[in-house]
Design a protein around this motif. Structure first.
Motif, PDB file in Angstrom:
ATOM      1  N   LEU A  31     -41.434 -39.050  45.257  1.00  0.00           N
ATOM      2  CA  LEU A  31     -43.189 -39.225  45.140  1.00  0.00           C
ATOM      3  C   LEU A  31     -43.547 -38.494  43.638  1.00  0.00           C
ATOM      4  O   LEU A  31     -44.744 -38.699  43.218  1.00  0.00           O
ATOM      5  CB  LEU A  31     -44.023 -38.690  46.121  1.00  0.00           C
ATOM      6  CG  LEU A  31     -43.996 -39.473  47.429  1.00  0.00           C
ATOM      7  CD1 LEU A  31     -44.728 -38.763  48.634  1.00  0.00           C
ATOM      8  CD2 LEU A  31     -44.640 -40.975  47.295  1.00  0.00           C
ATOM      9  N   GLY A  32     -42.681 -37.972  43.033  1.00  0.00           N
ATOM     10  CA  GLY A  32     -42.916 -37.019  42.031  1.00  0.00           C
ATOM     11  C   GLY A  32     -43.822 -37.607  40.795  1.00  0.00           C
ATOM     12  O   GLY A  32     -44.736 -37.220  40.312  1.00  0.00           O
ATOM     13  N   ASP A  33     -43.436 -38.887  40.625  1.00  0.00           N
ATOM     14  CA  ASP A  33     -44.320 -39.798  39.562  1.00  0.00           C
ATOM     15  C   ASP A  33     -45.610 -40.009  39.798  1.00  0.00           C
ATOM     16  O   ASP A  33     -46.339 -40.177  38.969  1.00  0.00           O
ATOM     17  CB  ASP A  33     -43.540 -40.759  38.938  1.00  0.00           C
ATOM     18  CG  ASP A  33     -42.235 -40.704  38.332  1.00  0.00           C
ATOM     19  OD1 ASP A  33     -42.013 -39.490  37.882  1.00  0.00           O
ATOM     20  OD2 ASP A  33     -41.316 -41.650  38.101  1.00  0.00           O
ATOM     21  N   TYR A  34     -46.063 -40.038  41.260  1.00  0.00           N
ATOM     22  CA  TYR A  34     -47.366 -40.386  41.790  1.00  0.00           C
ATOM     23  C   TYR A  34     -48.053 -39.035  42.000  1.00  0.00           C
ATOM     24  O   TYR A  34     -49.341 -39.140  42.290  1.00  0.00           O
ATOM     25  CB  TYR A  34     -47.254 -41.214  43.015  1.00  0.00           C
ATOM     26  CG  TYR A  34     -46.588 -42.333  42.812  1.00  0.00           C
ATOM     27  CD1 TYR A  34     -46.490 -43.101  41.507  1.00  0.00           C
ATOM     28  CD2 TYR A  34     -45.877 -43.059  43.859  1.00  0.00           C
ATOM     29  CE1 TYR A  34     -45.965 -44.170  41.268  1.00  0.00           C
ATOM     30  CE2 TYR A  34     -45.094 -44.365  43.514  1.00  0.00           C
ATOM     31  CZ  TYR A  34     -44.992 -45.021  42.547  1.00  0.00           C
ATOM     32  OH  TYR A  34     -44.460 -46.005  42.255  1.00  0.00           O
ATOM     33  N   PHE A 120     -58.332 -46.077  45.592  1.00  0.00           N
ATOM     34  CA  PHE A 120     -57.647 -45.619  46.533  1.00  0.00           C
ATOM     35  C   PHE A 120     -56.351 -46.136  46.222  1.00  0.00           C
ATOM     36  O   PHE A 120     -56.012 -47.253  45.973  1.00  0.00           O
ATOM     37  CB  PHE A 120     -58.303 -46.177  47.848  1.00  0.00           C
ATOM     38  CG  PHE A 120     -57.551 -45.885  48.983  1.00  0.00           C
ATOM     39  CD1 PHE A 120     -57.889 -44.711  49.377  1.00  0.00           C
ATOM     40  CD2 PHE A 120     -56.696 -46.628  49.632  1.00  0.00           C
ATOM     41  CE1 PHE A 120     -57.066 -44.195  50.977  1.00  0.00           C
ATOM     42  CE2 PHE A 120     -55.885 -46.209  50.877  1.00  0.00           C
ATOM     43  CZ  PHE A 120     -56.065 -45.144  51.060  1.00  0.00           C
ATOM     44  N   ARG A 121     -55.161 -45.167  46.755  1.00  0.00           N
ATOM     45  CA  ARG A 121     -53.755 -45.549  46.346  1.00  0.00           C
ATOM     46  C   ARG A 121     -53.190 -45.019  47.823  1.00  0.00           C
ATOM     47  O   ARG A 121     -53.145 -43.992  48.141  1.00  0.00           O
ATOM     48  CB  ARG A 121     -53.347 -44.711  45.091  1.00  0.00           C
ATOM     49  CG  ARG A 121     -53.811 -45.368  43.864  1.00  0.00           C
ATOM     50  CD  ARG A 121     -53.453 -44.546  42.918  1.00  0.00           C
ATOM     51  NE  ARG A 121     -53.877 -43.024  42.719  1.00  0.00           N
ATOM     52  CZ  ARG A 121     -54.013 -42.622  41.497  1.00  0.00           C
ATOM     53  NH1 ARG A 121     -54.053 -42.927  40.276  1.00  0.00           N
ATOM     54  NH2 ARG A 121     -54.334 -41.329  41.468  1.00  0.00           N
ATOM     55  N   GLN A 132     -36.846 -44.596  47.493  1.00  0.00           N
ATOM     56  CA  GLN A 132     -37.478 -45.013  46.257  1.00  0.00           C
ATOM     57  C   GLN A 132     -39.166 -44.938  46.534  1.00  0.00           C
ATOM     58  O   GLN A 132     -39.533 -45.334  47.810  1.00  0.00           O
ATOM     59  CB  GLN A 132     -36.810 -46.720  46.028  1.00  0.00           C
ATOM     60  CG  GLN A 132     -37.463 -47.041  44.864  1.00  0.00           C
ATOM     61  CD  GLN A 132     -37.033 -48.599  44.816  1.00  0.00           C
ATOM     62  OE1 GLN A 132     -36.212 -49.221  45.628  1.00  0.00           O
ATOM     63  NE2 GLN A 132     -36.930 -49.306  43.454  1.00  0.00           N
ATOM     64  N   PRO A 133     -39.975 -44.925  45.562  1.00  0.00           N
ATOM     65  CA  PRO A 133     -41.119 -44.959  45.742  1.00  0.00           C
ATOM     66  C   PRO A 133     -42.065 -46.150  45.491  1.00  0.00           C
ATOM     67  O   PRO A 133     -41.305 -47.038  44.566  1.00  0.00           O
ATOM     68  CB  PRO A 133     -41.782 -43.872  44.580  1.00  0.00           C
ATOM     69  CG  PRO A 133     -40.715 -43.963  43.641  1.00  0.00           C
ATOM     70  CD  PRO A 133     -39.307 -44.258  44.256  1.00  0.00           C
TER      71      PRO A 133
END
Length: 173
Positions: A31-34, A120-121, A132-133
């Motif tokens: 989830l790092g990129d998010y 909202f995400r 994978q994210p």
């Protein structure tokens, strides 16, 4: 999901590195990129695992929960899934009760853009096969939030009313 959330929280709030050696660590790392920059959390711009109580007019009992990330312009919720086919699309999120409640709460506490829109995400991480994210998101206008919140409140009122009926009299849904 709890251990993934805990790993993300420990990283963002306390700076504790997520461990690649554990399954939960690999899921949280995906989830790092998010995830927001830690400094935004330390500065209070992003609230992590934000506990809230929210009772819109007409709701029989308050909503209570934890928002994974309460951002300056909305809210994020982390999800695990075995397959991305189960991810909600933007149009589904617009009417999703969780998105509507989180979005309405965010709007009520000033977490929106300059037009009152709330982002909202859902930040998904796949648990089967390659980790994978994936992200799904929706921008909710104040008008959309009000309309959809009215429906959520009406649904809750119906549930509260039917909870008093003998189970044999509860209508099928």
């Amino acid at each position: 999901v709890g251990k993934v959330h805990k790993g993300v929280e420990k990283w963002l709030v306390d700076g504790v590195e997520m461990e690649q050696a554990t399954r939960e660590g690999r899921l949280a790392l995906a989830l790092g990129d998010y995830l927001p920059d830690r400094q935004a959390v330390l500065d209070g711009d992003v609230l992590v695992e934000h506990e809230f109580t929210y009772q819109p007019e007409g709701l029989p009992a308050p909503f209570y929960g934890l928002i994974d990330l309460l951002n300056p312009d909305g809210a994020d919720d982390h999800k695990t899934t075995s397959d991305f086919k189960y991810c909600k699309e933007s149009y589904q999120l617009a009417a999703d009760p969780q998105a509507v409640v989180y979005g309405s709460y965010a709007l009520s506490v000033g977490r929106h853009d300059e037009h009152g829109n709330v982002l909202f995400r859902h930040n998904y991480v796949r648990t089967k096969g390659a980790v994978q994210p994936h992200r799904s998101s929706v921008v909710l206008s104040p008008t959309t939030l009000q309309k959809n919140l009215t429906q959520v409140v009406q649904d809750c009122q119906t549930i509260a009313e039917q909870s008093l009926l003998p189970f044999t009299e509860v209508p099928y849904n």
